[in-house]
Design a protein around this motif. Structure first.
Motif, PDB file in Angstrom:
ATOM      1  N   ILE A  94     -18.205 -43.519  -0.493  1.00 42.97           N
ATOM      2  CA  ILE A  94     -16.882 -43.970  -0.949  1.00 42.97           C
ATOM      3  C   ILE A  94     -16.021 -42.768  -1.309  1.00 42.97           C
ATOM      4  N   LYS A  95     -14.770 -42.787  -0.828  1.00 34.16           N
ATOM      5  CA  LYS A  95     -13.776 -41.802  -1.286  1.00 34.16           C
ATOM      6  C   LYS A  95     -12.718 -42.559  -2.073  1.00 34.16           C
ATOM      7  N   ALA A  96     -12.599 -42.231  -3.346  1.00 32.32           N
ATOM      8  CA  ALA A  96     -11.537 -42.787  -4.187  1.00 32.32           C
ATOM      9  C   ALA A  96     -10.346 -41.841  -4.094  1.00 32.32           C
ATOM     10  N   ALA A  97      -9.167 -42.382  -3.778  1.00 28.30           N
ATOM     11  CA  ALA A  97      -8.004 -41.512  -3.576  1.00 28.30           C
ATOM     12  C   ALA A  97      -6.735 -42.219  -4.034  1.00 28.30           C
ATOM     13  N   GLY A  98      -5.805 -41.406  -4.492  1.00 30.40           N
ATOM     14  CA  GLY A  98      -4.507 -41.952  -4.882  1.00 30.40           C
ATOM     15  C   GLY A  98      -4.417 -42.179  -6.376  1.00 30.40           C
ATOM     16  N   GLY A  99      -3.552 -41.407  -7.022  1.00 28.75           N
ATOM     17  CA  GLY A  99      -3.257 -41.651  -8.442  1.00 28.75           C
ATOM     18  C   GLY A  99      -4.312 -41.154  -9.419  1.00 28.75           C
ATOM     19  N   ILE A 100      -5.246 -40.325  -8.963  1.00 29.96           N
ATOM     20  CA  ILE A 100      -6.256 -39.786  -9.896  1.00 29.96           C
ATOM     21  C   ILE A 100      -5.609 -38.606 -10.618  1.00 29.96           C
ATOM     22  N   ARG A 101      -5.339 -38.791 -11.884  1.00 29.42           N
ATOM     23  CA  ARG A 101      -4.505 -37.811 -12.601  1.00 29.42           C
ATOM     24  C   ARG A 101      -5.198 -37.136 -13.771  1.00 29.42           C
ATOM     25  N   THR A 102      -6.431 -37.576 -14.119  1.00 29.98           N
ATOM     26  CA  THR A 102      -7.125 -36.930 -15.238  1.00 29.98           C
ATOM     27  C   THR A 102      -8.578 -36.655 -14.844  1.00 29.98           C
ATOM     28  N   ILE A 148     -15.740 -45.181   3.264  1.00 25.52           N
ATOM     29  CA  ILE A 148     -14.591 -46.071   3.054  1.00 25.52           C
ATOM     30  C   ILE A 148     -13.720 -45.373   1.999  1.00 25.52           C
ATOM     31  N   LYS A 149     -12.424 -45.281   2.292  1.00 21.04           N
ATOM     32  CA  LYS A 149     -11.502 -44.581   1.379  1.00 21.04           C
ATOM     33  C   LYS A 149     -10.505 -45.605   0.855  1.00 21.04           C
ATOM     34  N   THR A 150     -10.267 -45.575  -0.432  1.00 19.74           N
ATOM     35  CA  THR A 150      -9.472 -46.641  -1.062  1.00 19.74           C
ATOM     36  C   THR A 150      -8.013 -46.677  -0.614  1.00 19.74           C
ATOM     37  N   SER A 151      -7.350 -45.497  -0.526  1.00 18.80           N
ATOM     38  CA  SER A 151      -5.883 -45.505  -0.496  1.00 18.80           C
ATOM     39  C   SER A 151      -5.305 -44.260   0.172  1.00 18.80           C
ATOM     40  N   THR A 152      -4.086 -44.406   0.640  1.00 18.70           N
ATOM     41  CA  THR A 152      -3.384 -43.238   1.189  1.00 18.70           C
ATOM     42  C   THR A 152      -2.759 -42.378   0.084  1.00 18.70           C
ATOM     43  N   GLY A 153      -2.442 -43.018  -1.039  1.00 21.88           N
ATOM     44  CA  GLY A 153      -1.643 -42.339  -2.071  1.00 21.88           C
ATOM     45  C   GLY A 153      -0.153 -42.500  -1.821  1.00 21.88           C
ATOM     46  N   PHE A 154       0.208 -43.268  -0.785  1.00 18.34           N
ATOM     47  CA  PHE A 154       1.626 -43.444  -0.432  1.00 18.34           C
ATOM     48  C   PHE A 154       2.023 -44.921  -0.369  1.00 18.34           C
ATOM     49  N   SER A 155       1.262 -45.802  -1.022  1.00 16.94           N
ATOM     50  CA  SER A 155       1.611 -47.221  -1.027  1.00 16.94           C
ATOM     51  C   SER A 155       1.867 -47.671  -2.465  1.00 16.94           C
ATOM     52  N   LEU A 198     -13.350 -37.560  -3.942  1.00 17.96           N
ATOM     53  CA  LEU A 198     -12.094 -37.911  -4.585  1.00 17.96           C
ATOM     54  C   LEU A 198     -10.972 -37.262  -3.781  1.00 17.96           C
ATOM     55  N   GLY A 199      -9.992 -38.059  -3.371  1.00 22.05           N
ATOM     56  CA  GLY A 199      -8.809 -37.509  -2.733  1.00 22.05           C
ATOM     57  C   GLY A 199      -7.767 -37.324  -3.814  1.00 22.05           C
ATOM     58  N   THR A 200      -7.379 -36.082  -4.067  1.00 20.32           N
ATOM     59  CA  THR A 200      -6.492 -35.860  -5.204  1.00 20.32           C
ATOM     60  C   THR A 200      -5.613 -34.628  -5.025  1.00 20.32           C
ATOM     61  N   SER A 201      -4.354 -34.809  -5.389  1.00 23.24           N
ATOM     62  CA  SER A 201      -3.444 -33.667  -5.370  1.00 23.24           C
ATOM     63  C   SER A 201      -3.332 -33.036  -6.751  1.00 23.24           C
ATOM     64  N   ALA A 202      -4.021 -33.616  -7.760  1.00 22.30           N
ATOM     65  CA  ALA A 202      -3.766 -33.193  -9.142  1.00 22.30           C
ATOM     66  C   ALA A 202      -4.905 -32.430  -9.817  1.00 22.30           C
ATOM     67  N   ILE A 203      -6.160 -32.709  -9.445  1.00 22.09           N
ATOM     68  CA  ILE A 203      -7.280 -32.228 -10.260  1.00 22.09           C
ATOM     69  C   ILE A 203      -7.382 -30.693 -10.269  1.00 22.09           C
ATOM     70  N   HIS A 224      -9.095 -31.539  -1.973  1.00 20.81           N
ATOM     71  CA  HIS A 224      -7.845 -31.079  -2.595  1.00 20.81           C
ATOM     72  C   HIS A 224      -6.718 -31.339  -1.582  1.00 20.81           C
ATOM     73  N   THR A 225      -5.754 -32.162  -1.982  1.00 18.15           N
ATOM     74  CA  THR A 225      -4.877 -32.812  -1.000  1.00 18.15           C
ATOM     75  C   THR A 225      -3.408 -32.441  -1.153  1.00 18.15           C
ATOM     76  N   LEU A 226      -2.775 -32.171  -0.015  1.00 17.07           N
ATOM     77  CA  LEU A 226      -1.308 -32.065   0.016  1.00 17.07           C
ATOM     78  C   LEU A 226      -0.819 -32.744   1.287  1.00 17.07           C
ATOM     79  N   LEU A 227      -0.265 -33.943   1.142  1.00 16.21           N
ATOM     80  CA  LEU A 227       0.214 -34.713   2.294  1.00 16.21           C
ATOM     81  C   LEU A 227       1.683 -35.095   2.152  1.00 16.21           C
ATOM     82  N   ARG A 228       2.338 -34.573   1.129  1.00 18.49           N
ATOM     83  CA  ARG A 228       3.765 -34.852   0.936  1.00 18.49           C
ATOM     84  C   ARG A 228       4.528 -34.458   2.202  1.00 18.49           C
TER      85      ARG A 228
HETATM   86  O1  LIG Z   1      -5.863 -38.916   0.001  1.00 18.77           O
HETATM   87  C1  LIG Z   1      -5.251 -38.479  -0.885  1.00 18.77           C
HETATM   88  C2  LIG Z   1      -4.025 -38.924  -1.542  1.00 18.77           C
HETATM   89  O2  LIG Z   1      -2.892 -38.773  -0.738  1.00 18.77           O
HETATM   90  C3  LIG Z   1      -3.881 -38.181  -2.828  1.00 18.77           C
HETATM   91  O3  LIG Z   1      -3.086 -38.928  -3.661  1.00 18.77           O
HETATM   92  P1  LIG Z   1      -2.454 -38.320  -4.998  1.00 18.77           P
HETATM   93  O4  LIG Z   1      -1.358 -37.396  -4.556  1.00 18.77           O
HETATM   94  O5  LIG Z   1      -1.949 -39.522  -5.725  1.00 18.77           O
HETATM   95  O6  LIG Z   1      -3.530 -37.587  -5.750  1.00 18.77           O
END
Ligand SMILES: O=C[C@H](O)COP(=O)(O)O
Length: 226
Positions: free
Chosen positions: A181-189, A152-159, A204-209, A12-16
């Motif tokens: 594998i960690k899938a991260a970034g843009g997982i919204r559903t 291996i993690k796909t994404s930062t969520g900031f690109s 799953l790296g996610t700020s939404a789930i 559960h992610t908060l990196l803003r």
């Molecule tokens: O590693 C995690 C991501 O920063 C989360 O991305 P998200 O905010 O698009 O779910």
């Protein structure tokens, strides 16, 4: 897939950049309440969060984030500092310029240095897949396996893009059996989250789930109260 099963795999992610301690504390509380794998928060808040959650929740933080271009020495220092503060898991961004220059020995050397500085804790390697071609992704799968990293993690969520089904499938085909594998970034559903897990992601790296599940639960309570 049962939402509870999905939540067990979520960081559960908060990196803003503007995230404040009260927001980060709430993320930690929610990660704990919803049975998440960890709370993934900025390094500057790790010590405070560790004091707040104790041993009840795994804390994950990010290194060389989000561009990956700090020196290896800085990444090693950041990792050691995060661990001293109480981090259990380290998500590090690779040097993408080195990938483009095909400086594979430098990439591998950095992975090994940061892995050593993790002192046995979990290392997830963020490759920012949206900026890579297929050949680069496959090469990185091999290097990450060789370096003994855990994920291996796909994404930062900031690109420019986040996790894709194609990348998760490609990684699954090219990483060693011991690498996850960690899938991260843009997982919204929840559907997307379930798909990534079924394709072979373990995290799953996610700020939404969590918010989605929370809202659904609150909705149910409201209906039941009527
Ligand atoms: O590693 C995690 C991501 O920063 C989360 O991305 P998200 O905010 O698009 O779910």
């Amino acid at each position: 897939m049962d939402p509870k099963q999905i939540l067990r795999h979520c960081d559960h992610t908060l990196l803003r950049p503007t995230a404040t301690w009260p927001e980060i504390r709430q993320v930690c509380d929610d990660a704990l309440a919803f049975g998440c794998a960890s709370a993934c928060i900025p390094p500057a808040y790790i010590r405070q969060a560790a004091g707040h959650v104790g041993n009840e929740l795994k804390l994950c933080t990010v290194i060389g984030f989000p561009n990956g271009s700090s020196t290896t020495a800085v990444k090693v220092f950041e990792t050691e500092d995060a661990i001293r503060g109480g981090a259990d898991e380290i998500d590090m961004v690779i040097n993408l310029g080195w990938v483009k220059e095909e400086r594979w020995d430098d990439v591998l050397g950095e992975l090994r240095a940061v892995k050593a500085s993790c002192q046995g804790r979990i290392l997830k390697v963020i490759v920012e897949a949206c900026l890579l071609d297929r050949t680069e992704k496959i090469r990185l799968c091999r290097l990450i396996t060789e370096a003994g990293a855990d994920y291996i993690k796909t994404s930062t969520g900031f690109s420019t893009g986040g996790a894709t089904r194609e990348d998760v499938a490609l990684f699954r085909a090219h990483i060693g059996p011991e690498v996850k594998i960690k899938a991260a970034g843009g997982i919204r559903t929840l559907e997307d989250a379930a798909d990534f897990l079924l394709l072979g992601a373990d995290r799953l790296g996610t700020s939404a789930i969590v918010s989605l599940v929370k809202a659904a639960e609150e909705g149910k309570q409201t209906t039941a109260d009527l």
